[in-house]
Design an enzyme around this catalytic site. Sequence first.
Site, PDB file in Angstrom:
ATOM      1  CG  PHE A 106      50.568  37.866  39.398  1.00  0.00           C
ATOM      2  CD1 PHE A 106      51.643  37.905  38.523  1.00  0.00           C
ATOM      3  CD2 PHE A 106      49.287  37.762  38.876  1.00  0.00           C
ATOM      4  CE1 PHE A 106      51.444  37.843  37.150  1.00  0.00           C
ATOM      5  CE2 PHE A 106      49.079  37.700  37.505  1.00  0.00           C
ATOM      6  CZ  PHE A 106      50.156  37.743  36.638  1.00  0.00           C
ATOM      7  CB  ALA A 107      52.820  34.176  44.995  1.00  0.00           C
ATOM      8  CG  ASP A 196      45.333  41.863  44.339  1.00  0.00           C
ATOM      9  OD1 ASP A 196      45.614  41.677  43.134  1.00  0.00           O
ATOM     10  OD2 ASP A 196      45.326  42.995  44.866  1.00  0.00           O
ATOM     11  CG  ASP A 198      47.376  41.419  49.264  1.00  0.00           C
ATOM     12  OD1 ASP A 198      46.700  41.143  48.256  1.00  0.00           O
ATOM     13  OD2 ASP A 198      47.688  42.580  49.584  1.00  0.00           O
ATOM     14  CG  HIS A 218      37.553  50.429  45.482  1.00  0.00           C
ATOM     15  ND1 HIS A 218      37.517  50.746  46.822  1.00  0.00           N
ATOM     16  CD2 HIS A 218      38.865  50.415  45.127  1.00  0.00           C
ATOM     17  CE1 HIS A 218      38.744  50.921  47.268  1.00  0.00           C
ATOM     18  NE2 HIS A 218      39.587  50.715  46.260  1.00  0.00           N
ATOM     19  CB  THR A 230      40.833  57.626  43.156  1.00  0.00           C
ATOM     20  OG1 THR A 230      40.575  56.214  43.265  1.00  0.00           O
ATOM     21  CG2 THR A 230      40.556  58.296  44.490  1.00  0.00           C
ATOM     22  CD  GLU A 288      41.988  49.946  41.814  1.00  0.00           C
ATOM     23  OE1 GLU A 288      41.909  48.867  42.442  1.00  0.00           O
ATOM     24  OE2 GLU A 288      42.039  51.064  42.369  1.00  0.00           O
TER      25      GLU A 288
END
Length: 339
Positions: A106-107, A196, A198, A218, A230, A288
Amino acid sequence: MSNWIPCCCFSGRQRYYLLHLWILLTVLILVFYSYGFLSQRSEELGDSEAVSRMSHAQPNVLTPSRKDVLVLTPWLAPIIWEGTFNIDILNEQFRLQNTTIGLTVFAIKKYVVFLKLFLETAEQHFMVGHKVIYYVFTDRPAEVPQVSLGAGRKLVVLTVRNYSRWQDVSMHRMEMISDFSERRFLQEVDYLVCADVDMKFQDHVGVEILSALFGTLHPGFYGSSRESFTYERRPKSRAYIPWDEGDFYYMGAFFGGSVVEVYHLTKACHQAMVEDKANGIEAVWHDESHLNKYLLYHKPTKVLSPEYMWDQQLLGWPSVMKKLRYVAVPKNHQAIRNR
């Protein structure tokens, strides 16, 4: 004068032998031409039985591939680290299956600036030697860069709307992947990898990751207890996970599997987020959090080590990481998000 002798000049026994000789010669001719034809067709069609000879060390059940890390989950899913697989064997197996891999990214908004590096490094390291379709979701199709692609690889631009908040962009990924899986991806690819933008590929990421359903550990929690994860801890949310449950904490930035399994995952996460919104709650880590809830009760068939999701700027390069494969690109989040 011809040397041909009419059949009537032979005795019954001679005619019998001649007939059998003629049949034998006919069979041999047919076999010869059939073999040549089938061999040619095997080359043309890539006959799945035409397996190339491979030489590799014999595995030893008494010698683990890695002794310093966990390589198998309690439900017998492999955890993929460097040294736990032979990529030559795997490449041959997926080549025989004529596998096509889809990579979704996704950009949206200013995140399109990361797309060129993402695609260029993917061409260097992602599924090299296999058929790949890059599915670029963007609200700025005119800004998608021109990148030279290898044979059997292509880029598809899917124009979608943006959202005012980056959290909404992140959460609506599940809806879009689910929608396009049903409408398009099922007919075009065998596996989907959802990543992702980035980030960059820094080392080999290949067919060793492919399975019915995979998640990635993670990098901040791979050595932690479940109490420190988390997870979403509020029972009101559909992403809720009790304190005494949980296997691993999975990163939302790199997951995938067969198109059918990714469709089920993304559809379930999207529906859960819709219900949360109707109930006035938003999970602590958005999509997430819902991904972790799904993978807790729908166990992945492969788990990728943090080699496949790393931030060297924040975490350095510990000795347990033999390779850093898919890594974060340094950025100013405030300058990118919501713009």
